[in-house]
Design an enzyme around this catalytic site. Structure first.
Site, short mmCIF file in Angstrom:
data_model
loop_
_atom_site.label_atom_id
_atom_site.label_comp_id
_atom_site.label_asym_id
_atom_site.label_seq_id
_atom_site.Cartn_x
_atom_site.Cartn_y
_atom_site.Cartn_z
N GLU A 142 80.48 -3.62 26.36
CA GLU A 142 80.99 -2.94 27.53
C GLU A 142 79.82 -2.65 28.44
OE1 GLU A 142 83.76 0.84 28.05
OE2 GLU A 142 83.40 0.41 25.95
N ASP B 2 83.57 11.12 31.91
CA ASP B 2 82.39 11.01 31.05
C ASP B 2 81.72 12.34 30.76
OD1 ASP B 2 81.98 8.18 30.38
OD2 ASP B 2 81.97 7.93 32.56
N TYR C 155 92.60 0.25 24.27
CA TYR C 155 91.49 1.18 24.07
C TYR C 155 92.10 2.52 23.67
CZ TYR C 155 86.89 3.33 25.12
OH TYR C 155 85.69 3.99 25.05
#
Lengths: 275, 408
Positions: A57, A68, A183
């Protein structure tokens, strides 16, 4: 409604299918483009692959990385300071491909840099550079039709995230448009290394599994060999990202190739059940 | 959500309330983890706003706690100074806590309590929304955590102290530009992490659906009162309504009830910073292009690579690179006009209002005042202009003193 292409077998799909047939677990590694320098991924991506990662990735830095945690935020801000952009991320992929890297390369980018470039133009440029998949953490299924159309035309997988909070009707709708793999966000939270993975992961992954035959890759918090080992048999792939950046932050740049290769090996051994 | 279908643009405000799309703008660009929470919020808000008991509670507290209705005031000295149209102020600066922000904080606070969420998070720029949220949480007995950019913590120190007095925890945000945009990023991260027990009270008409419509609805009390007061006191609707625009909640609150009155000109005033031509400003509608930030597609200040760029404004509350999606729609459709006023002009507007009317406005509001004075001068004395006097300026005294070279 974007149904999955019937005979679509991307490089991502082929890699994960090979692992499934062999009964092994794939590993997805991470580099933030531009961290610590624009040039560093050229050596660090091969080091990760050499050590045992199967897919990589590549994080495209963004000014406002809202999904994040602090590790990827720091890497992203430093990368922007280094001048990294989506164009430079595309250059990096071109370089890696010309260096002979054949592993699937997946962009992780927030939506605005992609939108700013234009969805069609991004798809064409990314395909030409050798990008295999795209993950957009702030683009839920409802907003993704145009992007899927653009990426399908060039054979790039649009990869969706599901979360522990995702209810079953949403899982069904997301699975119907997912490409490459699903994911599975391991926990309710942002990215970043954790001491332990949630204890209810098996039930959660079984719930996702009941809606799709696509490979399941687990990320967020997966940071140690024992985490990877605990995913054997319940996930097709483990995604390790912040832990790689943590390693890089705690070691000198000239040792990064060696550090990442040996970290990758320890995770590979855990994935393979080798102690 | 049984099926996922593409979002389609609404063509009326009522339709936008359902779809979350204002023309092409708006939407829900958030991590998957939050999508179920947004669906829950849409449902809960939809039920609450049609529940007479909920609206009665809101109306009672709006009257007895906030002090509504706020007056519509004929600013005769400023009118005389400008020498043109009649200038009126909608006195949101007289609302409890000194700004319009409490209208929305009260509504969302009541909704949070109704949903059984007793942990409240909020972001704040100038601190007015943080103070309003802390106030409502104190009144309703809810835990309150406010994210505030480190830069804003310094320039709005009195409001930080007010929030703490009210029992809120203020968390300084050190990432990015350390202003409002980064405070929102951090609040979103908190929400992603603690979504099950947490209600995020967003302070402006920004963010993912349903926030832009929900915040607009709670702030629309400003425009509804203005419309009634205008008819009762003046005998007709105003010719123009002027408000400052950061995220745009005070502007949308006063604009929305006039949407279907085509004779009423709607003017939004953005923060011009050092001047729009310098690039150092906070005026996305004047000089940005559409992009996605904080959950919605809207005009955005960004560079050629789609990175959000730093903004500059003397006013912390306007120092934001994005704007509510409904404003983007108003701009494209031409329903509202957007202009920019730079720091120096805003400061002049601030002083003008202090001296002519005995009102110390917030620096955000001073942008609208400055433009209104100029606009009034260009219009005949028969015309009526209403300016949303969105907040009082006590919080800005140290900023203004510094600018004027005065040591306090």
């Amino acid at each position: 409604m974007n149904k999955q292409p019937a005979q679509h077998q991307s490089r991502i799909g082929a890699t994960l299918a090979r692992h499934r047939e062999a009964g092994t677990m794939a590993l997805v590694g991470w580099q933030t483009i531009g961290f610590p320098t624009i040039e560093s991924s050229r050596t660090l991506v091969p080091a990760l692959i050499d050590g045992g990662f199967d897919l990589i990735e590549l994080g495209v830095p963004f000014s406002d990385p809202q999904a994040d945690g602090t590790t990827i935020q720091r890497a992203s801000f430093e990368a922007l300071r280094q001048g990294a952009t989506l164009s430079i991320a595309l250059d990096t992929v071109r370089t890696l491909r010309s260096d002979g890297v054949t592993a699937p390369l997946i962009f992780m980018s927030y939506y605005n840099p992609i939108l700013s470039r234009g969805l069609e133009r991004f798809a064409i440029d990314a395909s030409a550079a050798g990008v295999d998949g795209l993950i957009v953490p702030d683009l839920p299924a409802e907003e993704s039709d145009d992007l899927i159309d653009a990426l399908d035309r060039v054979g790039i997988d649009t990869i969706f995230l599901v979360a522990p909070t995702t209810p079953e009707p949403r899982l069904r709708a997301i699975a119907a448009r997912a490409r490459g793999f699903i994911y599975c966000v391991s926990l309710t939270g942002v990215t970043g290394a954790r001491q332990e993975l949630p204890t209810d992961l098996p039930e959660y992954l079984a719930r996702v599994r009941s809606f799709t035959n696509l490979p399941l890759a687990v990320g967020f918090g997966v940071s140690r060999p024992e985490h990877v080992a605990s995913l054997r048999g319940i996930a097709d792939a483990a995604i390790v990202a912040s832990a790689i950046i943590d390693r890089m932050e705690h070691t000198r740049p000239e040792t990064h190739v060696q550090e990442l290769r040996s970290f990758a090996k320890s995770l590979r051994n855990a994935a393979d059940g080798v102690s | 959500m049984a099926t996922v279908s593409p979002s389609t643009g609404a063509t009326t405000p009522a339709e936008a309330t359902r779809t979350g799309r204002f023309g092409p703008y708006g939407g829900q660009f958030v991590p998957e983890t939050l999508m179920p929470a947004l669906a829950e919020l849409i449902d809960a808000y939809d039920v609450a706003r049609h529940d007479p008991a909920f609206t009665a509670t809101y109306d009672t507290l709006a009257r007895d706690f906030i002090g509504r209705p706020t007056p519509l005031y004929h600013a005769t000295k400023l009118t005389a100074h400008a020498g043109g149209a009649q200038v009126y102020f909608k006195r949101e600066d007289l609302a409890h806590t000194g700004a319009h922000k409490i209208n929305n904080a009260l509504g969302q606070g009541l909704l949070a309590r109704r949903m059984g969420k007793d942990r409240i998070i909020a972001e704040t720029g100038a601190g007015q929304h943080g103070v309003a949220t802390a106030t409502v949480c104190a009144m309703l007995g809810l835990e309150c955590i406010v994210y505030m950019g480190e830069e804003d913590v310094h320039r709005q120190a009195p409001n930080v102290f007010r929030m703490k007095l009210l029992g809120a925890e203020v968390r300084p945000v050190k990432s990015g530009s350390r202003t409002l945009k980064d405070a929102i990023n951090e609040a979103i991260r908190d929400w992603v992490t603690n979504v099950n027990e947490t209600f995020y009270i967003i302070g402006s008409v920004v963010g993912p659906h349903p926030y832009p419509t929900m915040v607009r609805d709670f702030q629309s009390v400003i425009g509804r009162e203005t419309r009634e007061q205008s008819l009762a006191q003046i005998g007709r609707l105003p010719d123009a309504v002027i408000a400052c625009v950061g995220g745009g909640s005070n502007a949308m609150g006063i604009f929305h009830p006039f949407h279907d009155d085509p004779s009423v000109r709607l003017i939004g005033v953005e923060a011009g910073g050092d001047g729009v031509s310098t690039g150092r400003h906070a005026a996305p509608l004047s000089a940005g292009r559409p992009g996605v930030l904080h959950g919605a597609l809207s005009y955005l200040m960004q560079d050629g690579d789609g990175q959000v760029i730093e903004t500059h404004s003397i006013s912390a509350g306007l120092d934001y690179p994005g704007v509510g999606p409904e404003h983007s729609w108003y701009k494209d459709s031409g329903r509202a006009t957007y202009v920019a006023v730079d720091d120096a002009s805003a400061l002049a507007g601030f002083e003008l209002l202090c001296q002519t009317e005995g009102i110390i406005p917030a620096l955000e509001t001073a942008h609208a005042i400055a433009y209104a004075a100029e606009y009034a001068a260009s219009r005949p004395s028969s015309e009526i202009i209403v300016v949303n006097c969105s907040g009082r300026g006590d919080k800005d005294l140290s900023t203004v003193a510094t600018r004027l070279g005065v040591t306090l």
